[in-house]
Design a protein around this motif. Structure first.
Motif, PDB file in Angstrom:
ATOM      1  N   GLU A 186      -2.207  -4.275   3.014  1.00 58.56           N
ATOM      2  CA  GLU A 186      -1.808  -3.198   2.125  1.00 58.56           C
ATOM      3  C   GLU A 186      -1.226  -3.805   0.857  1.00 58.56           C
ATOM      4  O   GLU A 186      -0.463  -4.772   0.909  1.00 58.56           O
ATOM      5  CB  GLU A 186      -0.753  -2.304   2.793  1.00 58.56           C
ATOM      6  CG  GLU A 186      -1.287  -1.528   3.998  1.00 58.56           C
ATOM      7  CD  GLU A 186      -0.228  -0.625   4.595  1.00 58.56           C
ATOM      8  OE1 GLU A 186       0.897  -0.603   4.035  1.00 58.56           O
ATOM      9  OE2 GLU A 186      -0.516   0.044   5.598  1.00 58.56           O
ATOM     10  N   VAL A 187      -1.590  -3.211  -0.283  1.00 57.78           N
ATOM     11  CA  VAL A 187      -1.089  -3.701  -1.561  1.00 57.78           C
ATOM     12  C   VAL A 187       0.418  -3.504  -1.618  1.00 57.78           C
ATOM     13  O   VAL A 187       0.915  -2.398  -1.337  1.00 57.78           O
ATOM     14  CB  VAL A 187      -1.768  -2.954  -2.727  1.00 57.78           C
ATOM     15  CG1 VAL A 187      -1.188  -3.405  -4.063  1.00 57.78           C
ATOM     16  CG2 VAL A 187      -3.268  -3.182  -2.701  1.00 57.78           C
ATOM     17  N   PRO A 188       1.196  -4.538  -1.922  1.00 54.59           N
ATOM     18  CA  PRO A 188       2.659  -4.396  -1.961  1.00 54.59           C
ATOM     19  C   PRO A 188       3.087  -3.461  -3.075  1.00 54.59           C
ATOM     20  O   PRO A 188       2.380  -3.308  -4.084  1.00 54.59           O
ATOM     21  CB  PRO A 188       3.141  -5.831  -2.223  1.00 54.59           C
ATOM     22  CG  PRO A 188       1.984  -6.505  -2.876  1.00 54.59           C
ATOM     23  CD  PRO A 188       0.759  -5.896  -2.279  1.00 54.59           C
ATOM     24  N   PRO A 189       4.235  -2.811  -2.937  1.00 54.58           N
ATOM     25  CA  PRO A 189       4.713  -1.910  -3.985  1.00 54.58           C
ATOM     26  C   PRO A 189       5.112  -2.687  -5.228  1.00 54.58           C
ATOM     27  O   PRO A 189       5.463  -3.864  -5.172  1.00 54.58           O
ATOM     28  CB  PRO A 189       5.929  -1.238  -3.332  1.00 54.58           C
ATOM     29  CG  PRO A 189       6.394  -2.214  -2.291  1.00 54.58           C
ATOM     30  CD  PRO A 189       5.147  -2.881  -1.774  1.00 54.58           C
ATOM     31  N   LEU A 190       5.063  -2.003  -6.360  1.00 51.43           N
ATOM     32  CA  LEU A 190       5.438  -2.628  -7.619  1.00 51.43           C
ATOM     33  C   LEU A 190       6.906  -3.013  -7.620  1.00 51.43           C
ATOM     34  O   LEU A 190       7.749  -2.308  -7.054  1.00 51.43           O
ATOM     35  CB  LEU A 190       5.164  -1.680  -8.783  1.00 51.43           C
ATOM     36  CG  LEU A 190       3.707  -1.508  -9.231  1.00 51.43           C
ATOM     37  CD1 LEU A 190       3.618  -0.464 -10.338  1.00 51.43           C
ATOM     38  CD2 LEU A 190       3.135  -2.827  -9.713  1.00 51.43           C
ATOM     39  N   THR A 191       7.213  -4.136  -8.233  1.00 52.02           N
ATOM     40  CA  THR A 191       8.584  -4.585  -8.393  1.00 52.02           C
ATOM     41  C   THR A 191       8.916  -4.687  -9.871  1.00 52.02           C
ATOM     42  O   THR A 191       8.026  -4.615 -10.728  1.00 52.02           O
ATOM     43  CB  THR A 191       8.790  -5.959  -7.731  1.00 52.02           C
ATOM     44  OG1 THR A 191       7.946  -6.923  -8.376  1.00 52.02           O
ATOM     45  CG2 THR A 191       8.445  -5.909  -6.251  1.00 52.02           C
ATOM     46  N   VAL A 192      10.182  -4.845 -10.173  1.00 50.57           N
ATOM     47  CA  VAL A 192      10.599  -5.015 -11.562  1.00 50.57           C
ATOM     48  C   VAL A 192       9.939  -6.243 -12.163  1.00 50.57           C
ATOM     49  O   VAL A 192       9.469  -6.237 -13.311  1.00 50.57           O
ATOM     50  CB  VAL A 192      12.142  -5.126 -11.641  1.00 50.57           C
ATOM     51  CG1 VAL A 192      12.587  -5.461 -13.062  1.00 50.57           C
ATOM     52  CG2 VAL A 192      12.790  -3.830 -11.173  1.00 50.57           C
ATOM     53  N   TRP A 193       9.887  -7.324 -11.361  1.00 52.88           N
ATOM     54  CA  TRP A 193       9.255  -8.541 -11.858  1.00 52.88           C
ATOM     55  C   TRP A 193       7.768  -8.323 -12.115  1.00 52.88           C
ATOM     56  O   TRP A 193       7.212  -8.818 -13.094  1.00 52.88           O
ATOM     57  CB  TRP A 193       9.446  -9.674 -10.856  1.00 52.88           C
ATOM     58  CG  TRP A 193       8.648 -10.893 -11.188  1.00 52.88           C
ATOM     59  CD1 TRP A 193       7.552 -11.358 -10.536  1.00 52.88           C
ATOM     60  CD2 TRP A 193       8.875 -11.797 -12.266  1.00 52.88           C
ATOM     61  NE1 TRP A 193       7.075 -12.502 -11.127  1.00 52.88           N
ATOM     62  CE2 TRP A 193       7.877 -12.785 -12.205  1.00 52.88           C
ATOM     63  CE3 TRP A 193       9.818 -11.865 -13.290  1.00 52.88           C
ATOM     64  CZ2 TRP A 193       7.789 -13.826 -13.101  1.00 52.88           C
ATOM     65  CZ3 TRP A 193       9.747 -12.907 -14.196  1.00 52.88           C
ATOM     66  CH2 TRP A 193       8.746 -13.875 -14.099  1.00 52.88           C
ATOM     67  N   GLY A 194       7.094  -7.579 -11.243  1.00 51.89           N
ATOM     68  CA  GLY A 194       5.669  -7.340 -11.426  1.00 51.89           C
ATOM     69  C   GLY A 194       5.376  -6.561 -12.698  1.00 51.89           C
ATOM     70  O   GLY A 194       4.436  -6.883 -13.437  1.00 51.89           O
TER      71      GLY A 194
END
Length: 335
Positions: free
Chosen positions: A37-45
């Motif tokens: 599963e695609v990981p959730p977006l992070t601030v760094w991303g």
């Protein structure tokens, strides 16, 4: 930049380093897993994608301006186009890294592609910066022959060698210099091996030292020129002397700014790549890689957009009615 604690998670037992420009992957399943599963977006991303987009757009404007303007064919503009292209590729690599991580399932080839592209772009960018310093030195020490056809040929040959070398070095991970199958050999920037990254950072340090020596030579030549001019203008009014000193002071301040940004961006990662290993905290890798990538965002402002000819072309493209003078006077030392 603010990062959550989860963004800096580290698996000490595995001994595996974070991927090049690391992002949180600890809680995500293995890429080989069928239930990935695609990981959730992070601030760094998000910051990664935004910075890559800004870098690519900014440098695309510079490269397009230089290539589309026939009058910008002096050696210095060839070097600036090379610098802009290298930084443009760095921005593209950041965008690809974001897409491979958060939009599609990551794989070994995607890691090798993004890491190889980043190595190629950063190597070409650093060598182009050295070329700009060399051009500044030659424009002062050989002012009478600067800008001739021979100078342009030398600049073209230099850039050809720079890009051939950068492509060969950047192809290292794809040619087998990676640690995807041997986590214990990883460096602070996965999937690069410690040996490969040590050689790369050692080369970066050599280029940095040569560039600093060139700028020291520029200061010596400029000081001799200023002394010669001062001896001939000792009879000029005080206002002229003040203007000359004020101009020299501004030039020295700009030089200090350029050198400070240059050393501040490249020295941390070059040293950390030599001293760190796979078990080192990833926070240090973040802290040293971000300035190296940030140089691609600052280079167009410090080098290309400070040139009067490039600014004039951009102004004419944006406001054609305000710029009617078509004469061009190149200012290589202003770059």
């Amino acid at each position: 930049m603010i990062m959550n604690a989860s963004d800096l998670a580290w698996d000490e037992s595995s001994g595996a380093a974070e991927p090049f420009f690391p992002v949180d992957q600890l809680d995500s399943p293995s890429p080989s897993s069928s239930s990935y599963e695609v990981p959730p977006l992070t601030v760094w991303g998000v910051a990664l994608c935004v910075s890559g987009t800004l870098i690519a757009a900014e440098n695309a404007i510079v490269v397009t301006t230089i290539l589309a303007t026939p009058s910008l064919r002096a050696p210095v503009f060839l070097l600036l186009a090379s610098l802009g292209l290298a930084d443009l590729l760095a921005g593209v690599a950041l965008i690809l890294h974001f897409l491979f991580l958060f939009c599609v399932e990551p794989s070994d080839w995607s890691e090798l592609l993004t890491s190889g592209l980043l190595v190629t772009s950063l190597t070409a960018s650093l060598c182009s910066l050295m070329g700009v310093a060399l051009d500044r030195y030659l424009s002062l020490s050989h002012a009478l022959t600067y800008g001739s056809g021979q100078s342009r040929r030398r600049a073209a040959i230099l850039l050809l060698l720079v890009w051939l070398g950068a492509c060969v070095i950047g192809a290292g991970p794809a040619m087998g210099w990676h640690c995807l199958g041997e986590p214990d050999s990883c460096s602070v920037a996965r999937p690069l091996t410690r040996t490969y990254l040590s050689l790369l950072c050692g080369g970066f340090l050599v280029v940095v030292m040569v560039t600093l020596q060139l700028y020291a030579g520029i200061c010596r030549v400029a000081r001799r020129h200023a002394h010669a001019i001062a001896t001939q203008r000792h009879f000029l009014p005080t206002t002229h002397s003040y203007a000359s000193k004020h101009s020299s002071g501004r030039g020295f301040s700009r030089l200090i700014l350029v050198l400070s940004v240059f050393v501040g961006c490249w020295m941390p990662f070059s040293l950390w790549g030599l001293l760190g290993d796979a078990s080192s905290p990833p926070l240090y890798t973040y802290a040293t890689l971000v300035p190296a990538a940030g140089s691609s965002l600052l280079n167009p402002i410090l080098y290309s957009l400070r040139n009067k000819d490039i600014r004039k072309v951009l102004l004419q493209a944006c406001c054609p009615n305000r710029c009617t003078n078509n004469t061009h006077i190149h200012h290589p030392v202003d770059v």
